[in-house]
Write a protein that holds these residues in place. Structure first.
Motif, PDB file in Angstrom:
ATOM      1  N   SER A   1       0.203   4.540  -2.122  1.00 26.54           N
ATOM      2  CA  SER A   1       0.161   5.846  -1.478  1.00 26.54           C
ATOM      3  C   SER A   1       0.993   6.856  -2.255  1.00 26.54           C
ATOM      4  O   SER A   1       0.577   8.002  -2.469  1.00 26.54           O
TER       5      SER A   1
ATOM      6  N   HIS B   1       0.827  -1.206   0.000  1.00 29.00           N
ATOM      7  CA  HIS B   1       0.000   0.000   0.000  1.00 29.00           C
ATOM      8  C   HIS B   1       0.863   1.259   0.000  1.00 29.00           C
ATOM      9  O   HIS B   1       0.388   2.338  -0.374  1.00 29.00           O
TER      10      HIS B   1
ATOM     11  N   MET C   1       3.132   5.748   5.534  1.00 25.33           N
ATOM     12  CA  MET C   1       2.092   5.989   4.528  1.00 25.33           C
ATOM     13  C   MET C   1       1.977   7.481   4.223  1.00 25.33           C
ATOM     14  O   MET C   1       1.877   7.891   3.057  1.00 25.33           O
ATOM     15  N   ILE C   2       2.001   8.302   5.261  1.00 27.89           N
ATOM     16  CA  ILE C   2       1.875   9.752   5.090  1.00 27.89           C
ATOM     17  C   ILE C   2       3.092  10.325   4.355  1.00 27.89           C
ATOM     18  O   ILE C   2       2.952  11.115   3.421  1.00 27.89           O
TER      19      ILE C   2
ATOM     20  N   ASN D   1       6.628   3.977  12.160  1.00 28.43           N
ATOM     21  CA  ASN D   1       5.583   2.974  12.004  1.00 28.43           C
ATOM     22  C   ASN D   1       4.940   3.086  10.629  1.00 28.43           C
ATOM     23  O   ASN D   1       5.248   4.006   9.842  1.00 28.43           O
ATOM     24  N   TYR D   2       4.057   2.152  10.354  1.00 36.00           N
ATOM     25  CA  TYR D   2       3.402   2.068   9.040  1.00 36.00           C
ATOM     26  C   TYR D   2       2.578   3.306   8.728  1.00 36.00           C
ATOM     27  O   TYR D   2       2.618   3.825   7.600  1.00 36.00           O
ATOM     28  N   GLN D   3       1.848   3.827   9.695  1.00 37.81           N
ATOM     29  CA  GLN D   3       0.967   4.976   9.471  1.00 37.81           C
ATOM     30  C   GLN D   3       1.767   6.211   9.049  1.00 37.81           C
ATOM     31  O   GLN D   3       1.398   6.912   8.094  1.00 37.81           O
ATOM     32  N   ILE D   4       2.870   6.473   9.746  1.00 36.81           N
ATOM     33  CA  ILE D   4       3.707   7.625   9.406  1.00 36.81           C
ATOM     34  C   ILE D   4       4.347   7.426   8.035  1.00 36.81           C
ATOM     35  O   ILE D   4       4.438   8.353   7.223  1.00 36.81           O
TER      36      ILE D   4
ATOM     37  N   SER E   1      10.848   9.949   5.502  1.00 35.98           N
ATOM     38  CA  SER E   1      10.602   8.515   5.323  1.00 35.98           C
ATOM     39  C   SER E   1      11.681   7.675   5.992  1.00 35.98           C
ATOM     40  O   SER E   1      11.414   6.586   6.498  1.00 35.98           O
TER      41      SER E   1
END
Length: 391
Positions: free
Chosen positions: A46, A42, A95-96, A90-93, A85
């Motif tokens: 993104s 994902h 992704m952003i 974590n995954y959420q950060i 990056s």
């Protein structure tokens, strides 16, 4: 190559590296962030979403600034977000930061294409634009394998630090080498959006999104094609991808000259038709190692030949909204990425094997060819009308 085009090539290298290296370091990121590989995938989506959103949005906001300042601002955003990056906890950060990293992608190539065409000698515009896309192809030859190796053997976070460093080098080269081109006309988003009231930009966007979907239907599943059908070792994949990257570099350079020589729309139609032939050929030679290697090089060359001709087509159809049109074209390439990868995966999921995406890709490329023929006859009709009225 003109020295003034070098910043665009370096920027293209950095953008190509951050986009394509994700495929190579995905398992490493998944392991570090404690997620599955499909969930880590994902992060690729993104980034693509960021490209599609950022292309019209950032150009619309910055349209009244000189091109040099726009490119500096876009590369500053690129550098900052890729640096973020590397620290994502974590995954959420992550992704952003990937979404934000994608925002300047389409706008940089869009504005860069307009700048390259202005810096070029008359009749050499497509060749100048191909110099910018050369950075993207070099990234596939050098940057992506290097970033993948570092991600595997050291840390994927270091890969993003290197990408951010490329961003800083790009900013320095823009400041030093790129001339201060003036703003052409007054830009506002409402005026620029009138671009979409004309048929031709939509047709060209369709060529980009559907036709280049043929490339991504092939390239998205090239690794299992090589290992499961041709029975190459997994340790050989990186070097075969370098071969594809070399093909892309050669095709990109040929395309710029071809588009200037026979016209962008003829070049686009020709390369799409050749892509249909290449993808069908790949289907039949896939079990045989040497023919498949040859076709990997040739298909890479043909597929990447579309970049410069389509960019010139969109600029010429822009009706005064060059930067927006050129940037939207880049969004179209990423839509093609999503379409090709999704549709190419359907026959695999249905049990038709790893060669089946080639038929999907061939159908997408042929659909793009049909749209290109429509644009060709529209342009021919318009030229005939202008000739008749001038007399």
């Amino acid at each position: 190559m003109k020295r003034s085009l070098l910043p665009l090539t370096i920027g293209g290298f950095g953008i190509g590296m951050t986009e394509f290296v994700m495929m190579g370091i995905l398992p490493d990121i998944a392991n570090t962030l404690h997620i599955t590989i499909p969930v880590a995938g994902h992060l690729i989506s993104s980034y693509a979403l960021g490209v599609v959103l950022g292309a019209p949005l950032l150009v619309g906001i910055a349209g009244n600034y000189p091109p040099k300042k726009i490119l500096l601002g876009l590369m500053a955003l690129f550098t900052f977000c890729n640096a973020l990056s590397s620290f994502a906890p974590n995954y959420q950060i992550m992704m952003i930061t990937r979404l934000l990293s994608g925002l300047p992608h389409g706008a940089f190539f869009g504005v860069g294409a307009v700048v390259a065409s202005r810096l070029a000698r008359r009749g050499k515009e497509a060749q100048a634009i191909s110099m910018m896309f050369a950075g993207l192809t070099i990234a596939n030859i050098i940057g992506v394998p290097l970033g993948t190796y570092i991600g595997h053997s050291m840390s994927w976070r270091l890969t993003f630090v290197i990408i951010a460093a490329v961003g800083l080098i790009t900013m320095a080269s823009i400041q030093k080498l790129l001339p201060d081109l003036p703003v052409v006309g007054e830009s506002n988003l409402r005026k620029d959006l009138k671009l979409f009231t004309h048929v031709e930009p939509w047709l060209i966007l369709g060529i980009t999104a559907i036709g280049t979907g043929g490339l991504f239907a092939w390239f998205s599943y090239i690794a299992p094609l090589l290992t499961e059908v041709a029975h190459f070792g997994s340790d050989q994949i990186t070097w075969i991808l370098v071969l594809a990257g070399l093909g892309m570099a050669v095709g990109n350079l040929i395309a710029g000259r071809m588009a200037d020589f026979i016209s962008p729309i003829k070049a686009t139609a020709l390369f799409l038709l050749l892509m249909v032939i290449c993808l069908i050929t790949v289907y039949f030679v896939a079990p045989f190692k040497v023919p498949l290697l040859i076709m990997t090089f040739i298909t890479g060359a043909i597929a990447f030949s579309l970049g410069a001709p389509i960019q010139i087509l969109m600029i010429r159809a822009s009706n005064g909204s060059e930067m927006l049109a050129s940037s939207v074209s880049q969004a179209g390439f990423n839509i093609g990425n999503a379409i090709g990868a999704y549709l190419g995966g359907l026959p695999i999921a249905a049990g038709f094997g790893y060669t089946s995406p080639e038929w999907i890709g061939a159908m997408l490329a042929f659909s793009g060819f049909a749209l290109a023929i429509m644009v060709y006859f529209r342009q021919k009709s318009a030229d005939s009308y202008e000739l008749a009225t001038s007399h």
